[in-house]
Design a protein around this motif. Structure first.
Motif, PDB file in Angstrom:
ATOM      1  N   LYS A 151       0.832  -1.202   0.000  1.00  0.00           N
ATOM      2  CA  LYS A 151       0.000   0.000   0.000  1.00  0.00           C
ATOM      3  C   LYS A 151       0.870   1.257   0.000  1.00  0.00           C
ATOM      4  O   LYS A 151       0.572   2.230  -0.702  1.00  0.00           O
ATOM      5  N   ALA A 152       1.939   1.238   0.795  1.00  0.00           N
ATOM      6  CA  ALA A 152       2.825   2.397   0.856  1.00  0.00           C
ATOM      7  C   ALA A 152       3.505   2.646  -0.486  1.00  0.00           C
ATOM      8  O   ALA A 152       3.604   3.785  -0.949  1.00  0.00           O
ATOM      9  N   VAL A 153       3.962   1.573  -1.126  1.00  0.00           N
ATOM     10  CA  VAL A 153       4.650   1.723  -2.417  1.00  0.00           C
ATOM     11  C   VAL A 153       3.659   2.131  -3.500  1.00  0.00           C
ATOM     12  O   VAL A 153       3.980   2.946  -4.376  1.00  0.00           O
ATOM     13  N   ARG A 154       2.447   1.591  -3.480  1.00  0.00           N
ATOM     14  CA  ARG A 154       1.425   1.994  -4.446  1.00  0.00           C
ATOM     15  C   ARG A 154       1.140   3.489  -4.332  1.00  0.00           C
ATOM     16  O   ARG A 154       1.052   4.198  -5.342  1.00  0.00           O
ATOM     17  N   ALA A 155       0.990   3.974  -3.109  1.00  0.00           N
ATOM     18  CA  ALA A 155       0.706   5.396  -2.902  1.00  0.00           C
ATOM     19  C   ALA A 155       1.853   6.266  -3.404  1.00  0.00           C
ATOM     20  O   ALA A 155       1.638   7.273  -4.095  1.00  0.00           O
ATOM     21  N   ALA A 156       3.088   5.879  -3.074  1.00  0.00           N
ATOM     22  CA  ALA A 156       4.248   6.658  -3.528  1.00  0.00           C
ATOM     23  C   ALA A 156       4.344   6.661  -5.046  1.00  0.00           C
ATOM     24  O   ALA A 156       4.660   7.689  -5.659  1.00  0.00           O
ATOM     25  N   THR A 157       4.050   5.520  -5.665  1.00  0.00           N
ATOM     26  CA  THR A 157       4.132   5.407  -7.125  1.00  0.00           C
ATOM     27  C   THR A 157       3.124   6.329  -7.792  1.00  0.00           C
ATOM     28  O   THR A 157       3.451   7.053  -8.742  1.00  0.00           O
ATOM     29  N   PHE A 158       1.878   6.307  -7.300  1.00  0.00           N
ATOM     30  CA  PHE A 158       0.874   7.173  -7.922  1.00  0.00           C
ATOM     31  C   PHE A 158       1.200   8.649  -7.727  1.00  0.00           C
ATOM     32  O   PHE A 158       1.166   9.435  -8.674  1.00  0.00           O
ATOM     33  N   TRP A 159       1.504   9.040  -6.489  1.00  0.00           N
ATOM     34  CA  TRP A 159       1.691  10.467  -6.223  1.00  0.00           C
ATOM     35  C   TRP A 159       2.929  11.014  -6.930  1.00  0.00           C
ATOM     36  O   TRP A 159       2.959  12.187  -7.317  1.00  0.00           O
ATOM     37  N   GLY A 160       3.947  10.180  -7.122  1.00  0.00           N
ATOM     38  CA  GLY A 160       5.101  10.629  -7.893  1.00  0.00           C
ATOM     39  C   GLY A 160       4.727  10.896  -9.334  1.00  0.00           C
ATOM     40  O   GLY A 160       5.109  11.923  -9.915  1.00  0.00           O
ATOM     41  N   ALA A 161       3.967   9.971  -9.941  1.00  0.00           N
ATOM     42  CA  ALA A 161       3.528  10.156 -11.326  1.00  0.00           C
ATOM     43  C   ALA A 161       2.566  11.339 -11.440  1.00  0.00           C
ATOM     44  O   ALA A 161       2.619  12.115 -12.411  1.00  0.00           O
ATOM     45  N   PHE A 162       1.683  11.486 -10.465  1.00  0.00           N
ATOM     46  CA  PHE A 162       0.716  12.588 -10.468  1.00  0.00           C
ATOM     47  C   PHE A 162       1.432  13.946 -10.393  1.00  0.00           C
ATOM     48  O   PHE A 162       1.142  14.861 -11.168  1.00  0.00           O
ATOM     49  N   SER A 163       2.375  14.076  -9.473  1.00  0.00           N
ATOM     50  CA  SER A 163       3.081  15.349  -9.297  1.00  0.00           C
ATOM     51  C   SER A 163       3.884  15.717 -10.535  1.00  0.00           C
ATOM     52  O   SER A 163       3.923  16.891 -10.938  1.00  0.00           O
ATOM     53  N   LEU A 164       4.515  14.725 -11.162  1.00  0.00           N
ATOM     54  CA  LEU A 164       5.297  14.997 -12.367  1.00  0.00           C
ATOM     55  C   LEU A 164       4.391  15.445 -13.509  1.00  0.00           C
ATOM     56  O   LEU A 164       4.737  16.366 -14.269  1.00  0.00           O
ATOM     57  N   ASP A 165       3.225  14.842 -13.638  1.00  0.00           N
ATOM     58  CA  ASP A 165       2.281  15.241 -14.681  1.00  0.00           C
ATOM     59  C   ASP A 165       1.798  16.668 -14.465  1.00  0.00           C
ATOM     60  O   ASP A 165       1.653  17.440 -15.417  1.00  0.00           O
ATOM     61  N   GLN A 166       1.567  17.047 -13.211  1.00  0.00           N
ATOM     62  CA  GLN A 166       1.133  18.423 -12.933  1.00  0.00           C
ATOM     63  C   GLN A 166       2.241  19.412 -13.276  1.00  0.00           C
ATOM     64  O   GLN A 166       1.984  20.496 -13.815  1.00  0.00           O
ATOM     65  N   ALA A 167       3.476  19.064 -12.952  1.00  0.00           N
ATOM     66  CA  ALA A 167       4.597  19.964 -13.219  1.00  0.00           C
ATOM     67  C   ALA A 167       4.752  20.217 -14.710  1.00  0.00           C
ATOM     68  O   ALA A 167       4.941  21.365 -15.142  1.00  0.00           O
ATOM     69  N   TRP A 168       4.661  19.157 -15.509  1.00  0.00           N
ATOM     70  CA  TRP A 168       4.789  19.355 -16.951  1.00  0.00           C
ATOM     71  C   TRP A 168       3.588  20.104 -17.528  1.00  0.00           C
ATOM     72  O   TRP A 168       3.741  20.968 -18.391  1.00  0.00           O
ATOM     73  N   SER A 169       2.400  19.790 -17.044  1.00  0.00           N
ATOM     74  CA  SER A 169       1.209  20.488 -17.537  1.00  0.00           C
ATOM     75  C   SER A 169       1.273  21.966 -17.198  1.00  0.00           C
ATOM     76  O   SER A 169       0.888  22.826 -18.004  1.00  0.00           O
ATOM     77  N   LEU A 170       1.783  22.287 -16.013  1.00  0.00           N
ATOM     78  CA  LEU A 170       1.942  23.686 -15.622  1.00  0.00           C
ATOM     79  C   LEU A 170       2.980  24.375 -16.489  1.00  0.00           C
ATOM     80  O   LEU A 170       2.798  25.528 -16.907  1.00  0.00           O
ATOM     81  N   SER A 171       4.063  23.687 -16.790  1.00  0.00           N
ATOM     82  CA  SER A 171       5.173  24.294 -17.520  1.00  0.00           C
ATOM     83  C   SER A 171       4.822  24.586 -18.975  1.00  0.00           C
ATOM     84  O   SER A 171       5.241  25.612 -19.526  1.00  0.00           O
TER      85      SER A 171
END
Length: 797
Positions: free
Chosen positions: A437-457
């Motif tokens: 569960k911990a690794v699943r959460a880290a995996t999603f939030w890492g991908a989510f944050s990176l997608d937001q950063a590129w979309s913002l940029s």
């Protein structure tokens, strides 16, 4: 005679074994005898005073420190001195703090030992302080002074430009709660200026590791960073100046290497110099190298300088499986991806495909990761999602933005298809463990944050729906929070830097707080780019309010006065970067119902990014910065240039940003691209500023001819400034047929065709594409047209 001798020998042997006192083992030898026993050549018991001296009158028992000591003894002595210094600093800090001074004084008067007093202070802090109060301690007061000086530019920045808001504006914008009863509201001075956020939210002063910050103005020094009186920069991470001989340097390097890798990767991680007999599993993780020490070194570089802001992996779970060779939370693809990124922070020749070219750093590991990725038949694996995110970050550093955006998009899409954004209850193997569960959460939030950063940029909607409930962020675990961080680097032999201060990593808090900021960015993007939604001033100020609330609620342990790891400084930069992009489209406008000035907000956000970067440079230099930092600097540089072009203000801030990009070019390929974008904009906007003072032959420019004469479109034509070859600024930052041209300001009429007639020129794009601002296919022109199997209409016989 022989029998008597044999009998005597046997008797002696029996006596020796039956009476251990007659045998002088190594454990019974006193390593250092007192001077009196040495003179008399007598046995010394090592006590102080020894038994022989104590039995005689008028004899002083004196022990001289031997000239030659073993390394083990010296290490032990150093650790004892460090411990004593830490205890002394802790007690002095408690004496200067309110609420603890009387207790500590009473303990000193009662004759309590330093160990007892220091331990009692530590226990009090642990029992009374909140979990997020993991803040920095110092071994020497000089370290605290140097770091305070280095952080001064960032510390004197303001959290947000509330000085442009009247109380009525704040109420209308939903900010009224921030002016009633909160520490932030109470920190406003009588003049209405905003004090530094770090000062207004300082934790309880009984905390012994607190730094005594004072508030300052929003101005900051951007002068030469090496000329600060009394301090040497970088402020932390320099080897001891007293070390002079080659042997002493090697000893210090070896000691620092052991401390560095042990701190970053954990003490049970195999250190350099160990063979694959002790760490044989590493061979199965990468085929690029069989050097275990080098692999460990690159891992430490990644976890030191890039992790955890956009990280889609859990460090603890990854390292556990990496050590044991288990494929659950580790894979060859993931390891090679990390190593390719770690190479960006190394200057070693073996970190590069071409030792003379820094831009080839990590290419061999990245090629191996790409090969492994292409071999996968099913990519719905958590380690694959994690690897895609890391490969995206690496390509962003190199300046290959199209590749980076593509890989980031793949990561978030697969994460959603796997359902990582939802709470997992059961899997094919049964109930989902807490680890998974911990690794699943880290995996999603890492991908989510990176997608937001590129979309913002790049200005687009993110690849995730607007209102879906997301999985909980990884838990904050205290012992993980308290794990130490120190700057780790190499000097050509793999040595980290000396530990001048001990910083708790606060790694889980940084990640969780950064993910919360990414959620606000997500709302920002839907406000801007949703079809049928026209942005109005109220929506703009609502998003601004959410950014300010995030900044106000950030944990105290992540304040710049308490923690200054690269990840913390990066999170602060990202916050100001987001605010700058929130208001930048409106810099030529003003609000009719608010006194907020978008232009002023942008200038202050750009100043804050520059100030944070200034402090980062003073602390660590810019040789090792997280991969998105050049994108932040490009955005702040454009803002400084706009201000310079409109107002003719002092160009110092702007010129400093160009110097910063130059400093980062060895680590990040995009820094060179950003530098050239700025040079083109100076020419395009006709801003009267001379940048020749910072141009030199070391800066290369990527000029892609319009005709596409380069044999390999991925390898732009390279020319050097101040060379005999004149640089045509008009051809800087031209579109590339292998890129989506996300950061290409130099678009010309020949890049598209808006008419319906025949193609008029050889260099004109033959595709019919009526909307120039719309994305277009990756398509080559000129000689590449025939290679792709096309010809201009009307040219066929």
């Amino acid at each position: 005679m022989e029998e008597a001798s044999s009998s005597s020998s046997k008797r002696s042997l029996v006596d020796d074994t039956s009476n251990p006192k007659r045998s002088r083992g190594l454990g019974l030898v006193t390593p250092n005898a007192c001077t009196e026993c040495r003179k008399k050549r007598a046995k010394c018991d090592g006590k102080n005073p020894c038994g022989r001296c104590a039995s005689q009158r008028g004899i002083k028992c004196i022990y001289e420190v031997p000239v030659r000591q073993s390394k083990e003894n010296m290490r032990h002595e150093i650790e004892q001195l460090r411990k004593h210094q830490l205890q002394t600093d802790r007690i002095l800090a408690a004496l200067s703090a309110r609420g603890r001074a009387d207790v500590v004084l009473d303990q000193l008067r009662r004759g309590e030992s330093l160990d007892y007093i220091s331990d009692s202070i530590e226990k009090t802090i642990q029992n009374n302080a909140p979990m997020d109060a993991n803040i920095t301690t110092y071994e020497r007061m000089s370290d605290q002074d140097a770091i305070k000086s280095a952080l001064n530019p960032a510390q004197t920045t303001i959290a947000a430009p509330l000085m442009t808001l009247s109380l009525n504006d704040a109420f209308e914008a939903g900010l009224n709660s921030r002016f009633s009863g909160s520490g932030l509201g109470q920190s406003r001075s009588q003049t209405g200026d905003m004090q530094s956020w770090q000062t207004s939210a300082t934790p309880d002063s009984t905390t012994s590791t607190q730094m005594p910050w004072t508030s300052g103005s929003s101005s900051f020094d951007l002068g030469p960073r090496a000329e600060m009186p009394g301090f040497k920069f970088p402020a932390i991470g320099t080897l001891n100046d007293q070390i002079t001989t080659h042997s002493e340097v090697n000893s210090a390097v070896n000691e620092a290497r052991s401390v560095g890798q042990g701190t970053i990767l954990g003490t049970d991680f195999p250190m350099e110099g160990q063979s694959f007999q002790r760490a044989g599993h590493i061979r199965s993780w990468t085929n690029v190298t069989d050097d275990a020490a080098f692999v460990e070194h690159l891992l430490a570089l990644y976890f030191c300088w890039e992790y955890p802001t956009f990280a889609s992996l859990s460090k603890e779970h990854f390292l556990q499986d990496f050590r044991t060779g288990m494929p659950r939370f580790c894979s060859s693809l993931l390891v090679n991806s990390i190593l390719s990124l770690g190479c960006r922070f190394s200057t070693q020749a073996r970190a590069r495909v071409n030792p003379e070219q820094s831009q080839t750093a990590g290419d061999h590991f990245f090629a191996e990761a790409t090969r492994l990725l292409n071999m996968q038949e099913d990519r719905h694996v958590m380690t694959t999602v994690q690897a895609l995110g890391l490969m995206s970050i690496r390509e962003a550093s190199c300046g290959r933005t199209s590749e980076s955006v593509f890989l980031a998009g793949q990561a978030i899409r697969i994460a959603i298809e796997m359902g990582l954004h939802t709470e997992a209850v059961q899997s094919l193997d049964g109930e989902v463990s807490l680890e998974e569960k911990a690794v699943r959460a880290a995996t999603f939030w890492g991908a989510f944050s990176l997608d937001q950063a590129w979309s913002l940029s790049i200005g687009r909607l993110p690849r995730f729906s607007r209102d879906t409930n997301l999985v909980a962020k990884p838990d904050i675990i205290d012992h993980v929070e308290r794990s130490s961080w120190i700057p780790y680097t190499d000097d050509g032999a793999g040595a980290p830097l000396e530990r001048n201060c001990i910083q708790p990593s606060n790694v889980r808090s940084v990640f969780a707080t950064f993910c919360e900021l990414s959620e606000t960015v997500h709302q920002h993007l839907y406000t801007f780019y949703s079809p049928g939604n026209n942005v109005n001033s109220k929506e703009l100020l609502d998003i601004y309010t959410k950014y300010l609330s995030w900044y106000d609620e950030i944990p105290s342990a992540l304040r710049l006065g308490q923690n200054f790891t690269p990840a913390v400084l990066f999170a602060h930069m990202y916050y100001h970067f987001a605010i700058l992009l929130l208001f930048r489209p409106f810099i030529k406008l003003k609000f009719t119902e608010s006194s907020v000035s978008p232009n002023e907000v942008c200038n202050q956000a750009a100043d804050a990014i520059s100030a944070l970067l200034n402090s980062y440079s003073r602390l660590y230099t810019l040789r090792r910065t997280p991969s998105f930092v050049p994108y932040f600097v490009l955005t702040s540089s454009i803002t400084h240039l706009v201000t310079l072009g409109n107002d003719g203000t002092d160009p110092e801030k702007f010129l400093q940003t160009l110097t910063d990009l130059k400093d980062m070019k060895g680590c990040h390929g995009f820094a060179t691209r950003a530098y050239n974008i700025i040079r083109f904009l100076i020419h395009h906007w006709n801003v009267p500023i001379d940048v020749s003072a910072i141009d030199d032959t070391e800066i290369e420019t990527d000029i892609v001819p319009v005709s596409g004469s380069s044999e390999n479109p991925d390898d732009p034509v390279k020319v050097k400034l101040n060379d005999q070859t004149a640089v045509d600024v008009q051809n800087l930052c031209r579109p590339s047929p292998t890129s989506a041209n996300l950061f290409c300001p130099n678009m010309q009429v020949t890049d598209w065709s808006t008419g319906i007639g025949p193609v008029q020129r050889e260099d004109e794009n033959p595709l019919f594409w009526p909307f120039p601002m719309q994305g277009k296919p990756m398509f080559g022109m000129g000689i590449m047209l025939a290679t792709a199997g096309f010809a201009v209409l009307g040219s066929i016989s």
